[in-house]
Enzyme design. Structure first.
Site, PDB file in Angstrom:
ATOM      1  N   ASP A 157     -68.742 -49.334 -78.469  1.00  0.00           N
ATOM      2  CA  ASP A 157     -69.793 -48.481 -79.027  1.00  0.00           C
ATOM      3  C   ASP A 157     -69.450 -47.893 -80.387  1.00  0.00           C
ATOM      4  OD1 ASP A 157     -67.817 -46.889 -77.511  1.00  0.00           O
ATOM      5  OD2 ASP A 157     -69.029 -45.186 -78.144  1.00  0.00           O
ATOM      6  N   ARG A 160     -64.551 -58.724 -77.805  1.00  0.00           N
ATOM      7  CA  ARG A 160     -65.435 -57.654 -77.333  1.00  0.00           C
ATOM      8  C   ARG A 160     -65.564 -56.537 -78.369  1.00  0.00           C
ATOM      9  NH1 ARG A 160     -64.255 -51.904 -76.499  1.00  0.00           N
ATOM     10  NH2 ARG A 160     -65.729 -51.112 -74.937  1.00  0.00           N
ATOM     11  N   THR A 186     -60.036 -43.763 -78.948  1.00  0.00           N
ATOM     12  CA  THR A 186     -60.864 -43.704 -80.148  1.00  0.00           C
ATOM     13  C   THR A 186     -60.669 -42.377 -80.886  1.00  0.00           C
ATOM     14  OG1 THR A 186     -62.516 -45.045 -79.019  1.00  0.00           O
ATOM     15  CG2 THR A 186     -63.261 -43.833 -80.949  1.00  0.00           C
ATOM     16  N   THR A 195     -66.404 -41.063 -77.525  1.00  0.00           N
ATOM     17  CA  THR A 195     -65.220 -41.792 -77.084  1.00  0.00           C
ATOM     18  C   THR A 195     -65.318 -42.030 -75.586  1.00  0.00           C
ATOM     19  OG1 THR A 195     -62.811 -41.673 -76.790  1.00  0.00           O
ATOM     20  CG2 THR A 195     -63.983 -39.575 -76.895  1.00  0.00           C
ATOM     21  N   GLY A 196     -64.957 -43.233 -75.160  1.00  0.00           N
ATOM     22  CA  GLY A 196     -65.017 -43.525 -73.736  1.00  0.00           C
ATOM     23  C   GLY A 196     -65.265 -44.988 -73.457  1.00  0.00           C
TER      24      GLY A 196
END
Length: 330
Positions: free
Chosen positions: A225, A222, A194, A245-246
């Site tokens: 966030d 899908r 991201t 980010t993650g």
């Protein structure tokens, strides 16, 4: 002889007040810009020197783009959009041109942007034909009554707003395609790509934005966030501007961006302490990997992750500029 004794009274008053109003060298920066290009399993062992140089150069280009906007008196929102566009246009990052492929061999991109002065926000999800999703997110914020648009509806809105529409082949890169094939063969490793930006402008306003291609091999359309306000993106002039980010599912469950801001607003935690509590305590205990970058209303920068690396950097009006990748870099 005291020569000032012969100065007219009004001139003495002018000199005295000018001294009081002179800016100090350690004053709060007039503007700040901070970025990330994704967090995850990033180490010197798995990043070739030439590729590392390309990442650092592109991060510097993104910072220079945002700085140019802010130094000319541009707004935080403008700086965030234009900075993220630089990273979206690069095949290096998992956003825009470099977006990863879903399980179905398609690109499904998400983005969001938020204005800290008004709390207005815009976001898009599941977009596959818009060159710069961050610009579409801004159009949603400014030209619609909605916050989040999805898929074909978001694309239709983009066309009406005159944004650049491209064929799906634009997003094809061999590196991302090969990564999908490794995932399909169950050889892939979890990586996050991201991109995001947060900014404080000369007017004291904050803004943040995030853009992503999501997870490689994702199924069932899908959504993570990045387009969720309060999870992957948040900005408020009362506290800070954040891009995350993650592993998106954890950032959604823990409303990471908004919770950090809330700890600052309601518990009076510093920006660093609030971010540490969520990223390195709450997320770690829950098993969530990732990081965040941001700037608070006083110009303080935080770039924090619980992974081995995160592409990140910041620039300030004080000429301070920094680009880092690995977790052990200062």
């Amino acid at each position: 002889m005291n020569r000032t004794a012969f100065l007219p009274g009004y001139l003495l008053f002018f000199l005295f007040t000018s001294f009081l109003s002179a800016p100090s060298q350690d004053q709060t920066p007039k503007y700040v810009l901070v970025i990330h290009g994704g967090a995850g399993v990033i180490s010197r062992e798995n990043l070739e020197p030439e590729l590392e140089k390309q990442f650092r150069d592109k991060l510097r280009e993104a910072l220079d783009t945002g700085k140019a906007v802010l130094s000319r008196g541009g707004t935080a929102i403008d700086a965030v959009e234009y900075t993220i566009r630089v990273m979206e246009d690069s095949p290096l990052f998992n956003a825009g041109k470099g977006a990863v492929f879903s399980h179905y061999g398609t690109n499904e991109m998400d983005a969001s942007i938020m204005d800290g002065a008004t709390l207005n926000a815009g976001a898009v999800a599941g977009v596959g034909d818009v060159k710069n999703p961050i610009s579409l997110a801004r159009k949603v914020m400014e030209k619609s009554e909605h916050v989040l648009l999805y898929g074909s509806g978001a694309s239709e809105f983009a066309r009406k707003q005159g944004l650049t529409i491209v064929d799906s082949s634009y997003f094809f890169t061999q590196r991302r395609w090969d990564t999908l094939q490794r995932y399909l063969a169950k050889e892939g490793k979890n990586k996050f790509g991201t991109v995001g930006c947060a900014a404080l402008d000369q007017y004291g306003n904050l803004a943040a934005g995030t853009s992503t291609g999501g997870m490689t091999n994702k199924k069932f359309h899908r959504i993570g966030d990045s387009p969720i306000i309060g999870a992957g993106t948040y900005a408020s002039n009362n506290s800070c501007a954040i891009s995350c980010t993650g592993h998106g599912e954890f950032f959604i469950r823990y409303t990471v961006a908004r919770t950090i801001a809330a700890l600052m607003e309601y518990k009076q935690l510093s920006f660093h302490d609030a971010a540490y509590e969520i990223i390195n305590n709450e997320l770690v205990k829950a098993g969530g990997d990732g990081g965040m970058i941001g700037v608070d209303k006083d110009g303080n920068v935080v770039m924090m992750m619980n992974t081995s690396g995160m592409f990140r950097g910041f620039v300030k009006s004080t000429e301070e500029k920094h680009v880092t990748i690995y977790g052990d870099e200062e």
